[in-house]
Design a protein around this motif. Structure first.
Motif, short mmCIF file in Angstrom:
data_model
loop_
_atom_site.label_atom_id
_atom_site.label_comp_id
_atom_site.label_asym_id
_atom_site.label_seq_id
_atom_site.Cartn_x
_atom_site.Cartn_y
_atom_site.Cartn_z
N ARG A 135 -29.44 34.15 11.41
CA ARG A 135 -28.77 34.31 10.11
C ARG A 135 -29.32 33.26 9.14
NH1 ARG A 135 -25.07 33.18 6.25
NH2 ARG A 135 -24.56 31.09 7.00
N PHE B 291 -31.28 25.68 9.11
CA PHE B 291 -30.76 24.61 8.27
C PHE B 291 -31.49 23.31 8.57
CE2 PHE B 291 -27.00 26.95 6.86
CZ PHE B 291 -26.93 27.94 7.82
N TYR C 21 -31.02 19.16 7.92
CA TYR C 21 -30.10 18.10 7.55
C TYR C 21 -30.82 16.75 7.68
CZ TYR C 21 -26.03 21.24 7.86
OH TYR C 21 -25.12 22.24 7.66
N PHE D 171 -26.58 17.81 4.21
CA PHE D 171 -27.26 19.09 4.05
C PHE D 171 -28.45 18.97 3.10
CE2 PHE D 171 -27.93 23.52 3.72
CZ PHE D 171 -28.13 23.81 2.38
N THR E 98 -31.19 25.54 3.35
CA THR E 98 -30.99 26.71 4.20
C THR E 98 -32.14 27.68 3.93
OG1 THR E 98 -28.60 26.54 3.86
CG2 THR E 98 -29.43 28.53 4.92
N LEU F 30 -32.68 16.59 11.10
CA LEU F 30 -32.18 17.54 12.08
C LEU F 30 -32.39 18.97 11.61
CD1 LEU F 30 -28.73 15.82 12.74
CD2 LEU F 30 -30.58 15.98 14.40
N GLU G 127 -28.40 29.23 13.09
CA GLU G 127 -27.15 29.98 13.21
C GLU G 127 -27.53 31.43 13.44
OE1 GLU G 127 -24.36 29.35 9.96
OE2 GLU G 127 -23.67 31.41 10.19
N LEU H 154 -23.57 26.22 14.76
CA LEU H 154 -24.92 25.70 14.58
C LEU H 154 -25.43 25.15 15.90
CD1 LEU H 154 -24.56 23.77 11.20
CD2 LEU H 154 -25.69 25.97 11.57
N TYR I 88 -18.03 18.93 16.13
CA TYR I 88 -19.24 18.70 16.92
C TYR I 88 -19.14 17.34 17.59
CZ TYR I 88 -21.48 22.60 14.46
OH TYR I 88 -21.80 23.84 13.96
N PRO J 126 -26.12 17.09 17.28
CA PRO J 126 -24.71 17.48 17.44
C PRO J 126 -24.57 18.72 18.32
CG PRO J 126 -25.23 17.02 15.13
CD PRO J 126 -26.53 17.06 15.86
N PHE K 96 -21.88 21.78 19.38
CA PHE K 96 -20.73 22.52 18.86
C PHE K 96 -19.59 22.51 19.87
CE2 PHE K 96 -18.69 25.68 16.31
CZ PHE K 96 -18.14 26.62 17.18
N GLU L 36 -23.30 27.25 3.86
CA GLU L 36 -23.75 26.08 4.62
C GLU L 36 -22.58 25.15 4.92
OE1 GLU L 36 -25.05 27.02 1.73
OE2 GLU L 36 -24.65 25.49 0.23
N ALA L 37 -22.70 24.45 6.07
CA ALA L 37 -21.69 23.51 6.51
C ALA L 37 -21.97 22.12 5.95
CB ALA L 37 -21.66 23.47 8.03
N PHE L 38 -20.89 21.45 5.51
CA PHE L 38 -20.98 20.07 5.05
C PHE L 38 -20.21 19.20 6.04
CE2 PHE L 38 -22.97 20.33 0.89
CZ PHE L 38 -22.90 21.69 0.64
N PHE L 39 -20.83 18.09 6.40
CA PHE L 39 -20.28 17.23 7.44
C PHE L 39 -19.58 16.00 6.85
CE2 PHE L 39 -21.85 18.78 11.53
CZ PHE L 39 -22.76 19.73 11.12
#
Lengths: 112, 111
Positions: free
Chosen positions: A31, A34, A36, A46, A49, A87, A91, A100, B35, B43, B45, B99-102
């Motif tokens: 999908r 990403f 980071y 982030f 993507t 990193l 996904e 992730l 995570y 990390p 999950f 998108e994921a924000f940490f």
């Protein structure tokens, strides 16, 4: 099972010395991929993507590209403040959720 | 915008004890994931919560459990702590399929 492999594990560059970080992946239906950035003791920040092969994205000195099997993070004329762990994560599109799967990262050190 | 906030930032616990970690998501985000990051690793999950339900789970034992509240904040609970549970615990929030924000993470040390 999804797999992400990053290379090199560590990279030392002189300021201004351009290079690339590699992220190879295996996923059943991608999908998104990403990138980071993570500073020591902090959470990942982030960057990009990428959704499909051939896609490219840029931000300042960083440029990310994607093929069907790998992604590259190109760093042009890096500065000491670019030192961090980078990193890569994937996904999958099926199965619901937004899990992730991360690689172990590339630790970048940029020296004066 | 405060971003994703986690508490506490550091924690020391004894083997066998229980711990609760907390996470407030970024404004506008309704999905929270947790995570575990061991030193020098990426990390891993643990699970994801959406609409107060566990939506997806990784390969972690039942000692790891969680909860999401109506305001989208979340807790991670770990029972019967082991030395190997020492790690940086990261919370990530997102709107579904973005998108994921940490957060900055909680450093858990088990002694």
């Amino acid at each position: 099972e999804d797999q992400v492999t990053q290379s090199p594990e560590a990279l030392r560059l002189q300021e201004g010395e351009s290079s690339s970080l590699n992220c190879s992946y295996t996923v059943s239906g991608l999908r998104g991929l990403f990138w980071y950035r993570q500073d020591p003791g902090k959470g990942p920040e982030f960057l990009f993507t990428l959704y499909s092969a051939g896609e490219e994205k840029e931000k300042e000195r960083l440029k990310a590209t994607l093929t069907k099997k790998e992604s590259f993070l190109h760093i042009t004329a890096p500065k000491p403040e670019d030192s961090a762990t980078y990193l890569c994560a994937v996904e999958r599109s099926a199965g619901g959720g937004n899990k992730l799967t991360f690689g172990t990262g590339t630790q970048l050190k940029v020296e004066l | 915008d405060a971003g994703v906030t986690q508490s506490p930032t550091h924690l020391i616990k004894t083997r066998g004890q229980q711990v609760t970690l907390r996470c407030s998501p970024k404004s506008g985000h309704d999905t929270v994931s947790w995570y575990q990051q061991a030193l020098g690793q990426g990390p891993q999950f643990i699970f994801q919560y959406y609409e107060e339900e566990e939506r997806q789970r990784g390969n972690f034992p039942d000692r790891f459990s969680g909860h999401q509240f109506p305001n989208y904040s979340s807790e991670l609970n770990v029972n019967a702590l082991l030395l190997g549970d020492s790690a940086l615990y990261l919370c990530a929030s997102q709107a579904l399929n973005t998108e994921a924000f940490f957060g900055q993470g909680t450093r858990l040390t088990v002694v």
